[in-house]
Design a protein around this motif. Structure first.
Motif, PDB file in Angstrom:
ATOM      1  N   VAL A  30       0.853  -1.178   0.000  1.00 60.75           N
ATOM      2  CA  VAL A  30       0.000   0.000   0.000  1.00 60.75           C
ATOM      3  C   VAL A  30       0.895   1.236   0.000  1.00 60.75           C
ATOM      4  O   VAL A  30       2.103   1.148   0.190  1.00 60.75           O
ATOM      5  CB  VAL A  30      -0.948   0.023   1.222  1.00 60.75           C
ATOM      6  N   ASN A  31       0.266   2.384  -0.164  1.00 66.23           N
ATOM      7  CA  ASN A  31       0.958   3.658  -0.071  1.00 66.23           C
ATOM      8  C   ASN A  31       1.499   3.803   1.354  1.00 66.23           C
ATOM      9  O   ASN A  31       0.808   3.452   2.310  1.00 66.23           O
ATOM     10  CB  ASN A  31      -0.028   4.777  -0.398  1.00 66.23           C
ATOM     11  N   SER A  60     -10.343   2.235  -1.341  1.00 68.30           N
ATOM     12  CA  SER A  60      -9.271   1.417  -1.923  1.00 68.30           C
ATOM     13  C   SER A  60      -9.332   1.449  -3.447  1.00 68.30           C
ATOM     14  O   SER A  60     -10.405   1.487  -4.042  1.00 68.30           O
ATOM     15  CB  SER A  60      -9.377  -0.031  -1.435  1.00 68.30           C
ATOM     16  N   VAL A 112       3.953  -1.072 -10.731  1.00 69.53           N
ATOM     17  CA  VAL A 112       3.059  -1.216  -9.570  1.00 69.53           C
ATOM     18  C   VAL A 112       3.543  -0.335  -8.426  1.00 69.53           C
ATOM     19  O   VAL A 112       2.762   0.401  -7.818  1.00 69.53           O
ATOM     20  CB  VAL A 112       2.956  -2.695  -9.129  1.00 69.53           C
ATOM     21  N   LYS A 113       4.825  -0.390  -8.119  1.00 67.59           N
ATOM     22  CA  LYS A 113       5.374   0.423  -7.013  1.00 67.59           C
ATOM     23  C   LYS A 113       5.170   1.914  -7.271  1.00 67.59           C
ATOM     24  O   LYS A 113       4.773   2.649  -6.366  1.00 67.59           O
ATOM     25  CB  LYS A 113       6.861   0.132  -6.809  1.00 67.59           C
ATOM     26  N   TRP A 115       2.878   3.355  -9.114  1.00 69.47           N
ATOM     27  CA  TRP A 115       1.455   3.651  -9.021  1.00 69.47           C
ATOM     28  C   TRP A 115       1.003   3.679  -7.557  1.00 69.47           C
ATOM     29  O   TRP A 115       0.278   4.592  -7.144  1.00 69.47           O
ATOM     30  CB  TRP A 115       0.661   2.620  -9.829  1.00 69.47           C
ATOM     31  N   VAL A 116       1.423   2.704  -6.769  1.00 70.46           N
ATOM     32  CA  VAL A 116       1.054   2.654  -5.346  1.00 70.46           C
ATOM     33  C   VAL A 116       1.609   3.872  -4.609  1.00 70.46           C
ATOM     34  O   VAL A 116       0.914   4.490  -3.805  1.00 70.46           O
ATOM     35  CB  VAL A 116       1.527   1.336  -4.683  1.00 70.46           C
ATOM     36  N   ASN A 119      -0.605   6.976  -5.209  1.00 63.85           N
ATOM     37  CA  ASN A 119      -2.034   6.919  -4.884  1.00 63.85           C
ATOM     38  C   ASN A 119      -2.260   6.505  -3.430  1.00 63.85           C
ATOM     39  O   ASN A 119      -2.001   5.350  -3.082  1.00 63.85           O
ATOM     40  CB  ASN A 119      -2.748   5.922  -5.811  1.00 63.85           C
ATOM     41  N   ALA A 122      -4.135   3.213  -2.795  1.00 62.84           N
ATOM     42  CA  ALA A 122      -3.705   2.092  -3.633  1.00 62.84           C
ATOM     43  C   ALA A 122      -3.374   0.851  -2.814  1.00 62.84           C
ATOM     44  O   ALA A 122      -2.842   0.923  -1.713  1.00 62.84           O
ATOM     45  CB  ALA A 122      -2.481   2.502  -4.442  1.00 62.84           C
ATOM     46  N   ILE A 123      -3.705  -0.293  -3.410  1.00 64.47           N
ATOM     47  CA  ILE A 123      -3.299  -1.585  -2.869  1.00 64.47           C
ATOM     48  C   ILE A 123      -2.967  -2.473  -4.058  1.00 64.47           C
ATOM     49  O   ILE A 123      -3.669  -2.460  -5.079  1.00 64.47           O
ATOM     50  CB  ILE A 123      -4.380  -2.214  -1.961  1.00 64.47           C
ATOM     51  N   ALA A 124      -1.885  -3.226  -3.946  1.00 60.60           N
ATOM     52  CA  ALA A 124      -1.434  -4.108  -5.017  1.00 60.60           C
ATOM     53  C   ALA A 124      -0.552  -5.181  -4.383  1.00 60.60           C
ATOM     54  O   ALA A 124      -0.465  -5.276  -3.162  1.00 60.60           O
ATOM     55  CB  ALA A 124      -0.674  -3.312  -6.075  1.00 60.60           C
ATOM     56  N   VAL A 135       6.999   2.038  -0.935  1.00 59.26           N
ATOM     57  CA  VAL A 135       5.723   1.398  -0.597  1.00 59.26           C
ATOM     58  C   VAL A 135       5.812   0.788   0.800  1.00 59.26           C
ATOM     59  O   VAL A 135       6.894   0.627   1.346  1.00 59.26           O
ATOM     60  CB  VAL A 135       5.347   0.300  -1.628  1.00 59.26           C
TER      61      VAL A 135
END
Length: 142
Positions: A30-31, A60, A112-113, A115-116, A119, A122-124, A135
């Motif tokens: 997550v962020n 989320s 992914v990192k 983007w997280v 945001n 964000a969760i990924a 992250v």
């Protein structure tokens, strides 16, 4: 004949050990500003669109790795508990009934990192070896 059977057994055991060692440790990320904590069941609900907020009330937003990615396969098996075809069928039903849409798909762990990190909701997930200080790891699945 016995030697051939023994050789096959050893080859099979070696292949099994190799496949076990290839499995990734998956990090749900997550962020860094998101201080919530989630259990595996809550992560599953968020990734399946059944829950739309973190316990702290933040909405989320979910990202996924592309189909065929080994970390994705591990995540689907261990957390989502669906195969790729079953997940595709699930999202088709959700889209058709207007109950939800699948997570955005990002190309790789680096995307992914980024983007997280950009945001707050964000969760990924990524391979745990790809985690850095941009992250926060919320959950690790071995």
């Amino acid at each position: 004949m016995k030697n051939l059977t023994y050789a096959k057994l050893l080859a099979s055991a070696g292949a099994l050990l190799l496949s076990v060692s290839v499995q990734a440790s998956v990090a749900v990320i997550v962020n860094p500003e998101n201080k919530s904590s989630l259990q595996e069941q809550q992560v599953r609900k968020i990734f399946l669109g059944k829950s739309k907020v973190f316990p702290n009330g933040v909405k989320s937003v979910v990202a996924d790795l592309p189909a065929g990615n080994e970390v994705r396969a591990e995540f689907l098996e261990k957390v989502i508990r669906k195969s790729e075809p079953n997940l595709n069928s699930y999202w088709s039903r959700m889209l058709f009934s207007s109950k939800g849409k699948p997570p955005r798909v990002l190309d790789n762990a680096e995307a992914v990192k980024q983007w997280v990190a950009a945001n707050p909701g964000a969760i990924a997930y990524i391979d745990s070896k790809d985690v850095d200080n941009t992250v926060r790891v919320m959950l690790t699945i071995d």
